[in-house]
Motif scaffolding. Structure first.
Motif, PDB file in Angstrom:
ATOM      1  N   GLN A  84      -4.711  -5.497  -4.825  1.00 25.39           N
ATOM      2  CA  GLN A  84      -4.872  -4.335  -3.951  1.00 25.39           C
ATOM      3  C   GLN A  84      -4.237  -3.110  -4.565  1.00 25.39           C
ATOM      4  OE1 GLN A  84      -6.238  -4.989  -0.781  1.00 25.39           O
ATOM      5  NE2 GLN A  84      -6.199  -2.901  -0.016  1.00 25.39           N
TER       6      GLN A  84
ATOM      7  N   LYS B 179      -3.604   0.647  -2.868  1.00 24.94           N
ATOM      8  CA  LYS B 179      -3.777   1.435  -1.651  1.00 24.94           C
ATOM      9  C   LYS B 179      -4.789   0.726  -0.739  1.00 24.94           C
ATOM     10  CE  LYS B 179      -1.719   4.794  -1.284  1.00 24.94           C
ATOM     11  NZ  LYS B 179      -0.345   4.959  -0.768  1.00 24.94           N
ATOM     12  N   LYS B 180      -5.888   1.399  -0.345  1.00 28.05           N
ATOM     13  CA  LYS B 180      -6.884   0.778   0.527  1.00 28.05           C
ATOM     14  C   LYS B 180      -7.990   0.044  -0.242  1.00 28.05           C
ATOM     15  CE  LYS B 180      -8.320   3.567   3.858  1.00 28.05           C
ATOM     16  NZ  LYS B 180      -8.731   4.850   4.473  1.00 28.05           N
TER      17      LYS B 180
ATOM     18  N   ARG C 250       0.825  -1.214   0.000  1.00 26.58           N
ATOM     19  CA  ARG C 250       0.000   0.000   0.000  1.00 26.58           C
ATOM     20  C   ARG C 250       0.858   1.263   0.000  1.00 26.58           C
ATOM     21  NH1 ARG C 250      -2.797  -0.248   5.013  1.00 26.58           N
ATOM     22  NH2 ARG C 250      -0.993  -1.473   5.609  1.00 26.58           N
TER      23      ARG C 250
END
Length: 513
Positions: free
Chosen positions: A500, A502-503, A470
């Motif tokens: 994925q 980041k979030k 991330r």
């Protein structure tokens, strides 16, 4: 057989014109709440940006500073009660707004407005919605150069002293696809650094791959000097009395007061530390509380140590997490090392930066040494203290408002300073601030440490490395198995990039079931 008459047809009624249902009262109220939130965030953010005006010399950082200000305004509020009703309507819960605060709020407000039967409030365009994400990618390239699109996370490797012995180390890093190398000015000297730089350029020439050179200033790292054992035994146990003295202070020590004594390399500490404050030594292996403080001695009582005791040696770190240490972030050695850095490096790592004023001091020093284009040098903000965490937004604006900037989560000293239980929480917040400012974040300290040092990773550190996806860059430290660790990390990050960003999870088709 008698034929039956067909049944008479009943008249068909035309359906009544569908009545538009009245909007649910809770949606109307929710729309009003989000509208008021967006307006307040905009106004408070603009006021903050106005206060930063003198720092914003790079016009291209203006939108990022504004988004950071809006993010801080948003996160000064507790939004948990708002998130659940938004989720129940299939809307954003506002949990992924870091890079696009106002566009995200505007999108939610526009959708709620339609659900509430109100006109107006257009949705932001897709380009506007993802503009912050594009800016972050561009800023990452400013610091690290082009990052592998399949991996999306840059790799930074710390150079050992042996990297100066020949071209092999740098050549292998380039072949492994590493984006940048780190030279730590706390070790070696300009002669050795120059050979490292020469080998980097040779590796670039042979492979055609550009390697960015980032050089860390040593900073005012507080360490132990000479250590003396005043009683029998060489290991410090819980309950022992440990005296911390200024350089050269061992000869003036009253030996009846302590069991052990150690010099502290930063003499200014003795005018700042107070009784009752905590002290940690050797990366937290020894914890102590100051019982008495004066200009010549800090008499402490050890409250934490391994059951077998800890053997304290020279050159071990000392942390004063409760003490408001007000000392210059740039030491005389740092200023001397900058003479080399501005000629040979692509970026400078700023150790123990704690305030926007510290950042100004570094930028003034860079401008004095390279007045024509010092703004081309990137700066890596190493966040290592509580004070730096509190001042992080102002530090970032001062730095990125003038030159390419990245944030390093220096988890070693930071964990000792804020407590091991809080370091996971704090690294999340630093990631959020970096994304809100569209500034890349480097995940550092003990990444795949067992693999780097022993050739075999632990399960926990592989999970930690996966979480590092991330960030925009991951740093590996030096060790005998570093190339194996680079290859393992490269594979892991490529796999994580499919799942994925980041979030935000990426819903790639699952092939396991």
């Amino acid at each position: 057989m008698k034929q039956l008459k067909p049944a008479a047809r009943l008249p068909v009624k035309k359906p009544a014109r569908a009545m538009r249902p009245s909007p649910r009262p809770d949606i109307v109220a929710l729309h009003g709440e989000v509208a008021r939130l967006r307006q307040a965030v905009r106004e408070e953010g603009e006021a903050a940006v106005a206060g930063w005006a003198e720092c914003l010399h790079r016009p291209e950082f203006g939108p990022s500073a504004r988004n950071l200000a809006h993010y801080l305004a948003l996160r000064h509020r507790d939004l948990r009660a708002l998130q659940s009703p938004l989720m129940a309507l299939g809307l954003s819960s506002l949990g992924r707004l870091e890079s696009r605060v106002l566009p995200g709020l505007e999108a939610v407000e526009a959708t709620l407005g339609r659900l509430a039967g109100q006109e107006g409030g257009d949705w932001p365009s897709e380009a506007a919605f993802f503009a912050g994400q594009e800016l972050l990618a561009r800023r990452t390239e400013e610091v690290l150069g082009p990052v592998s699109p399949d991996r999306q996370v840059g790799l930074l490797v710390t150079c050992p002293s042996e990297a100066a012995d020949g071209p092999g180390f740098m050549l292998e890093l380039a072949r492994c696809g590493v984006e940048a190398v780190r030279i730590n000015c706390a070790h070696d000297d300009a002669t050795i650094w120059a050979r490292m730089v020469e080998h980097v350029r040779a590796a670039e020439s042979e492979t055609g791959r550009r390697l960015r050179i980032l050089m860390d200033l040593a900073g005012p790292k507080i360490r132990t000097g000479k250590v003396r054992h005043l009683r029998d035994g060489k290991r410090i146990l819980e309950g022992a009395r440990l005296a911390i003295v200024p350089p050269g202070g061992l000869r003036r020590l009253d030996e009846d007061e302590a069991d052990f004594a150690a010099e502290c390399t930063l003499a200014e500490v003795f005018g700042m530390a107070r009784a009752g404050e905590r002290v940690f030594l050797d990366d937290g292996k020894i914890g102590a509380v100051i019982d008495r403080a004066d200009d010549g001695c800090l008499l402490t009582r050890v409250t934490r140590a391994d059951a077998k005791g800890v053997k304290l040696k020279r050159e071990k770190g000392i942390n004063f997490p409760d003490t408001d240490l007000r000392c210059a972030a740039l030491t005389a050695k740092d200023l001397e090392d900058l003479d080399f850095i501005v000629r040979h490096a692509d970026g400078v790592g700023y150790s123990f930066v704690q305030s926007a004023a510290d950042m100004k001091d570094l930028q003034d020093a860079l401008a004095a040494r390279r007045p024509e284009d010092w703004q081309r040098l990137s700066v890596i903000l190493k966040i290592e203290t509580q004070r730096a965490v509190r001042a992080l937004p102002e530090i970032v604006v001062r730095a990125a408002g003038r030159q390419p900037t990245a944030i390093m989560i220096a988890r070693g000293d930071l964990a000792v300073e804020i407590g091991f239980a809080r370091v996971a929480e704090m690294q999340e917040e630093i990631l959020w601030i970096g994304e809100a400012a569209h500034v890349p974040v480097i995940w550092a300290t003990q990444v795949l440490e067992n693999l780097v040092k022993k050739g075999m990773p632990s399960r926990g550190e592989m999970t930690d490395a996966a979480m590092a996806s991330r960030a925009e860059c991951v740093m590996l430290n030096k060790g005998p198995h570093v190339f194996e660790a680079v290859r393992e990390l490269d594979t892991l990050l490529r796999r994580m990039a499919e799942h994925q960003h980041k979030k935000t999870p990426r819903l790639r088709r699952l092939a396991s079931w």
